[in-house]
Write an enzyme that holds these catalytic residues in place. Sequence first.
Site, PDB file in Angstrom:
ATOM      1  N   GLY B 105       7.164  28.470  20.070  1.00 20.90           N
ATOM      2  CA  GLY B 105       6.553  27.539  19.126  1.00 20.90           C
ATOM      3  C   GLY B 105       6.054  28.290  17.923  1.00 20.90           C
ATOM      4  N   CYS B 106       5.182  27.629  17.162  1.00 22.07           N
ATOM      5  CA  CYS B 106       4.726  28.215  15.909  1.00 22.07           C
ATOM      6  C   CYS B 106       3.531  29.106  16.178  1.00 22.07           C
ATOM      7  CB  CYS B 106       4.393  27.117  14.923  1.00 22.07           C
ATOM      8  SG  CYS B 106       5.748  25.975  14.753  1.00 22.07           S
ATOM      9  N   VAL B 107       3.724  30.113  17.016  1.00 21.09           N
ATOM     10  CA  VAL B 107       2.606  30.982  17.383  1.00 21.09           C
ATOM     11  C   VAL B 107       2.963  32.430  17.093  1.00 21.09           C
ATOM     12  CG1 VAL B 107       1.764  29.409  19.129  1.00 21.09           C
ATOM     13  CG2 VAL B 107       3.425  31.133  19.760  1.00 21.09           C
TER      14      VAL B 107
ATOM     15  N   SER C 475       0.649  31.279  11.429  1.00 19.16           N
ATOM     16  CA  SER C 475       1.110  32.306  12.358  1.00 19.16           C
ATOM     17  C   SER C 475       1.818  33.435  11.633  1.00 19.16           C
ATOM     18  CB  SER C 475       2.076  31.708  13.392  1.00 19.16           C
ATOM     19  OG  SER C 475       1.396  30.806  14.207  1.00 19.16           O
TER      20      SER C 475
END
Lengths: 257, 107, 512
Positions: B105-107, C475
């Site tokens: 994901g967007c991590v 991020s």
Amino acid sequence: MSLISIFLIFFFYVSALIFISGLSYKLIQYRRTPAPLKIPIAPSALDKKGVLLRYFREIFLFASLFKANKWTWLFGWSFHLALVLLFFRHLVYFWPGEVPLILYKTESLKYAAYPLIFGLLGLLARRVFVDRIRYISAPSDYLMLLVFIFIALTGMMMTFANYHPNILMVKNFASGLITFKWSELPGEIIFVFHILPVFCIIAIFPLSKLLHAPGVFFAPTFNQVDNARKKRHLSDWASKKEDNLEINLESKNLKDK
Amino acid sequence: MAEILGAEVDEEGYLLKVSDWTADIAQAMSEEDGIELSPEHWEVINFLQEYYEEYEFAPAVRVLTKAIAKKLGNDKGNSRYLYSLFPYGPAKQGCRFAGLPKPTGCV
Amino acid sequence: MSTDNQIKLPTYVETPSIRKDSMAGDGPFKASVEIQNKLGFPGEKVENWQQVAINKMAETKSKYKSVQVFLDSCMKCGACTDKCHYFLGTADPKNMPVARQDLFRSVYRRHFTFAGKYFPRLVGAKDFDEDMLNDWYNYFHQCSQCRRCAVFCPSGIDTAEISMAAREVMNVIGVGQKYTNQILGKVKKIGNNLGMPEPALKDTLMDLEEEIKEDTGVDVKLPIDIKNSEILMVSPSADFFAEPHIDGLIGYAKVFHESGVSWTLSSYASEAANFGMFIGNYDVMREGALRIRKAALDLNVKRVIIGECGHAWRVAYSFWNTLSGIGTGAEDEYAMRLQNQLDSQYPQPQHMIEFTYDLIKNNKLTFEKSNNDHRVVTFHDSCNVARGSNMGDIENGQFILPREVIKAACNNFIDMPKNTIKSSTFCCGGGAGLLTDDLIDLRIKGAKPRMHALRKSEQESGVNTLAAICAICKSQFSKVLPNYDFDPYMVVSVHQLVSDAIVLSESLKQKD
Ligand code: SF4
Ligand code: SF4
């Protein structure tokens, strides 16, 4: 009639035919192809008026290009503007029969040849000397500029240097193409060198990057109104997906408030 | 497929099967990354594994920092500290050492 | 500000001389058979891939006006060549937007145009061979579909449309990207990009409620799956998991709390992001949107609000009404079924920033702005918000509203240099499926233009906080800032700034 006249007349009609059929094909194709999603690009227009304004800025001022690069803008804009002016300047030759007074007043538009050649040489220089633009250029990109330059130079020679062709014959030949009353070319060979590449450009128009001219009007990024939240935008093929109204996604247990 | 100590890993070095994990694998992975596993590292790894056992998912970084704060003291319960332990990120590098799948994901 | 500099460096990053093949390679990790099949794509490159690809190109250009028109109408003016952050950061000429399009266009010309069929060398038409496919995979995964190039193109050509089409073609022949497609599989199965199951999500939310209570003494809730709430909140799942995103989520909760309007998250639709856009696949993208529709119907909400996520907002704002009828103004039965339920007094869907902004305008929120006095804040316009959406339905609203919200919560706000913000904003370098570790080199290089602008603002105005409204941006910045000698913790959510300054009225009462 001389063979060369016959050839050029024939060539003109072939070019015109390719132009008209090719362009109609492209226009119909562009029109028919759906734009399933709203993809206007900022600064987007929130209503139809905004879209018109945007086109005004893009078509007449090359606003995006201006933002992007001032040199390219200067060369590109002078070239296109000069092209339009010179088109009007040439109308007088093609006008069949009695020429309206206004067309006689276009005489001074001939000076547009200077910005024309300035723009073209500038664009060519960019293509040759800027490494990025050299990289993206195909032979046809140079060729097209060279052809335009050639047309401009021969035109200028006939106008500003001592190579004037017989104006009456030019007019008879050119307007003859429109009225199907064909007549002989003027004897000066430079005239042939001027119009032959013009006919070529007409022919390749619908087959080449010159399609940017009609294309810009069909770009959804420009022509869409940014109102997706207010109005449902649905293309034919996308709406078919909704034939089954109930979506078969599993149900979940939800707590009551 | 690449392996580490006989256990299969994907192209990014994460174990394909959580059950393959052993402490030696964590050790080997950390050596590859040039990290010496301290007791603090193990606290993190253990918590990640416990949490994963319960939720089949790695804890949010916030949940992790709080848990570590409880175990190692408030001064260590922050993401700066966790990053000092796991320079490639407590979630990603920590999960790899712990044998858990990589968070996506967007991590 | 040295005007000298501005003339010399109109984009603040010097345009590099091209360095051919400096980013050549095989591209990011490819998706496995299993990942591909989950999305209905072939698991491995199909045997007659050229033919399948050409057929798919034909289909795509017949379904998308953008693709057909853009392929024809590039005049190779070069205006876009120095506009892409990946080109500016890598100097690889294939990262110039027009050159990227040309990877697609040269094949198009070869197979679909008269000039390319008969005079391929003259017009730069090329066959679709292994090398070309390799370039496609590599360079269409060096495009974050940020659309900066489109802002400057006199023909309105949007490279992102070509990039999406190319990825779609590649997926159909069985060549997919691991990162994006794996995530799409998780959304399909679990409902969010993380693959975070419902119990973990609920536990995390409870944890956060506790945290807010400890911090403020007020019972701020993070409700989930509550039927008949007024608002369904759909945020990017990174908000539940990552730093600094999670503080933004706390910010939304506080704002909702103060507004007094009932709201809920959904465990079924626990993802605002929609990577379906990145691979240019209408059906996958639609499926994502249908999850939200279903959640809105099931929960019987009156409004749908989106959290801080860039491309999610583009999809929601520009596409949802089309994809699944979440919007207003529909006249067909399918969409009206939902739209009759939604409250048409409000824009549908709405951005969290719009919601907060409205409250601020109506004096419904109180801020202790000095809480943010240690910060000098600047705002990073996320590409998809800046160039593909609007807020507040006013011209340039997508630039105005976030800044107004920040200014309401902070005393010190300063914009970065003019040609790096708003519609000319530079991408963070991690959008459209590139936020993956195997592309870290590209990500660092692609962030360069933004980092230069940030450095300028840091040096000239002491900026120490970079606010963003996109999960990917947050991020990506956290990861790459140290490479440019910045503190990774300088990235915050806009709603974290709100959260830090908002005065909860109950805590006031408690003090009295
Ligand atoms: S969309 Fe963005 S990343 Fe892609 S080519 Fe254009 S500027 Fe570059
Ligand atoms: S700016 Fe547009 S027309 Fe000019 S080269 Fe780039 S894509 Fe082509």
